[in-house]
Design an enzyme around this catalytic site. Structure first.
Site, PDB file in Angstrom:
ATOM      1  N   GLU A 147       3.350  25.069  24.581  1.00 35.07           N
ATOM      2  CA  GLU A 147       2.040  24.518  24.984  1.00 35.07           C
ATOM      3  C   GLU A 147       1.679  24.916  26.418  1.00 35.07           C
ATOM      4  OE1 GLU A 147       1.828  20.246  24.903  1.00 35.07           O
ATOM      5  OE2 GLU A 147      -0.324  20.252  25.308  1.00 35.07           O
ATOM      6  N   ASP A 183      -3.630  24.172  23.900  1.00 33.02           N
ATOM      7  CA  ASP A 183      -4.287  22.908  24.251  1.00 33.02           C
ATOM      8  C   ASP A 183      -5.567  23.223  25.024  1.00 33.02           C
ATOM      9  OD1 ASP A 183      -5.050  20.528  25.722  1.00 33.02           O
ATOM     10  OD2 ASP A 183      -3.163  19.665  25.013  1.00 33.02           O
ATOM     11  N   GLU A 245      -5.371  15.019  21.056  1.00 33.33           N
ATOM     12  CA  GLU A 245      -4.420  14.391  21.981  1.00 33.33           C
ATOM     13  C   GLU A 245      -5.260  13.839  23.125  1.00 33.33           C
ATOM     14  OE1 GLU A 245      -1.491  16.662  24.276  1.00 33.33           O
ATOM     15  OE2 GLU A 245       0.074  15.777  23.048  1.00 33.33           O
TER      16      GLU A 245
HETATM   17  O1  LIG Z   1       1.958  16.256  28.746  1.00 32.30           O
HETATM   18  C1  LIG Z   1       0.840  16.673  28.365  1.00 32.30           C
HETATM   19  O2  LIG Z   1      -0.153  16.670  29.117  1.00 32.30           O
HETATM   20  C2  LIG Z   1       0.706  17.184  27.046  1.00 32.30           C
HETATM   21  O3  LIG Z   1      -0.320  17.746  26.717  1.00 32.30           O
HETATM   22  C3  LIG Z   1       1.850  16.976  26.114  1.00 32.30           C
HETATM   23  O4  LIG Z   1       1.663  17.540  24.886  1.00 32.30           O
END
Ligand SMILES: O=C(O)C(=O)CO
Length: 265
Positions: A147, A183, A245
């Protein structure tokens, strides 16, 4: 009057650690499932895995317990160790993806290794570590997803934070068991130009995560044009998971319905 029902071409998931937080986790998972979403959970050691395996929830990814760092030997060993411990749990939950970060994050989400400078030696070591992770994923039938984060607001001084860094690392390893967790909340803060970024990342994407900027609330509350991104992803042929998220800006059900609307065509 004709009603046109919009549906989503994507699999939609919701982070169970960020929504319905007034409820115990099993009730959160029940509500998420009733509403038709898959679920993401964080550190599995904080959950009763036997109970959540029986909850009927379908899991998209797990984040948080696989720690360690990419660019040094000790950190790489820790990454492999925590990944090995997590794999049986992922299997029990039928969870296909395990999330990794370019540097280990501590309990507060801050980087274990803080460095604004990433040297050539660190890059080479990170590729080597990720090859070991990809070997493990292949042997065990799970996909690890790396990520991107943002180093401006949430994760200061994080090496390999940018989406461009994670794309370069995943492309260098080039194995089906290592993909990106792209993300878009972090990428908007770090880099912007999101549709072009999706296009560049497309061959490597294992999952996409979303929230709006500023505030990390649900899509539709900030500056990101998620309906335009949904259309573009559909046109590019992306049919995978989009995970919210995000912290609901107010009512949780409203947040989930805004998320579903943003990604329905
Ligand atoms: O820790 C974060 O900001 C995340 O996006 C975890 O997935």
């Amino acid at each position: 009057m004709t009603t046109i029902l919009k549906t989503s071409p994507f699999t939609l998931a919701v982070c169970a650690e960020m929504v319905f937080r007034a409820l115990p986790v099993l009730d959160r998972l029940k509500r998420i499932t009733e509403l038709g979403f898959q679920a993401e959970i964080w550190d599995w050691t904080k959950h009763d895995i036997k109970a959540i395996a029986k909850s009927g929830a379908r899991f998209s990814s797990m984040t948080g317990y696989v720690t360690g760092t990419l660019a040094d030997e000790e950190g790489a060993d820790e990454l492999l160790r925590t990944a090995r411990l997590t794999i049986p749990v992922a299997r029990e939950l039928n969870c296909p993806r395990l999330n990794l970060h370019g540097t280990g994050l501590d309990g507060q989400g801050l980087p274990v290794v803080k460095s604004e400078i990433v040297t050539g030696a660190m890059w080479l070591k990170a590729v080597d570590t990720l090859k070991r992770i990809a070997d493990l994923g292949e042997e065990e039938g799970v996909t690890f997803v790396l990520e991107n984060l943002n180093a401006a607001v949430d994760h200061p001084k994080t090496p390999f934070a940018k989406a461009a860094d994670t794309i370069a690392l995943v492309a260098a390893v080039n194995r089906p068991s290592l993909k990106l967790n792209l993300d878009l909340y972090h990428a908007q803060i770090g880099e912007g130009n999101l549709i072009e970024l999706c296009r560049t990342a497309l061959p490597h994407i294992g999952e996409i995560q979303v929230a709006d900027v500023p505030g990390r609330n649900e899509p539709g509350t900030g500056e990101i044009n998620y309906p335009a991104i949904a259309l573009a992803l559909n046109e590019m042929g992306y049919r995978g998971t989009i995970g919210m998220e995000a912290w609901p800006s107010g009512d949780d059900e409203l947040a989930l319905s805004r998320f579903r609307d943003a990604f329905s065509l």
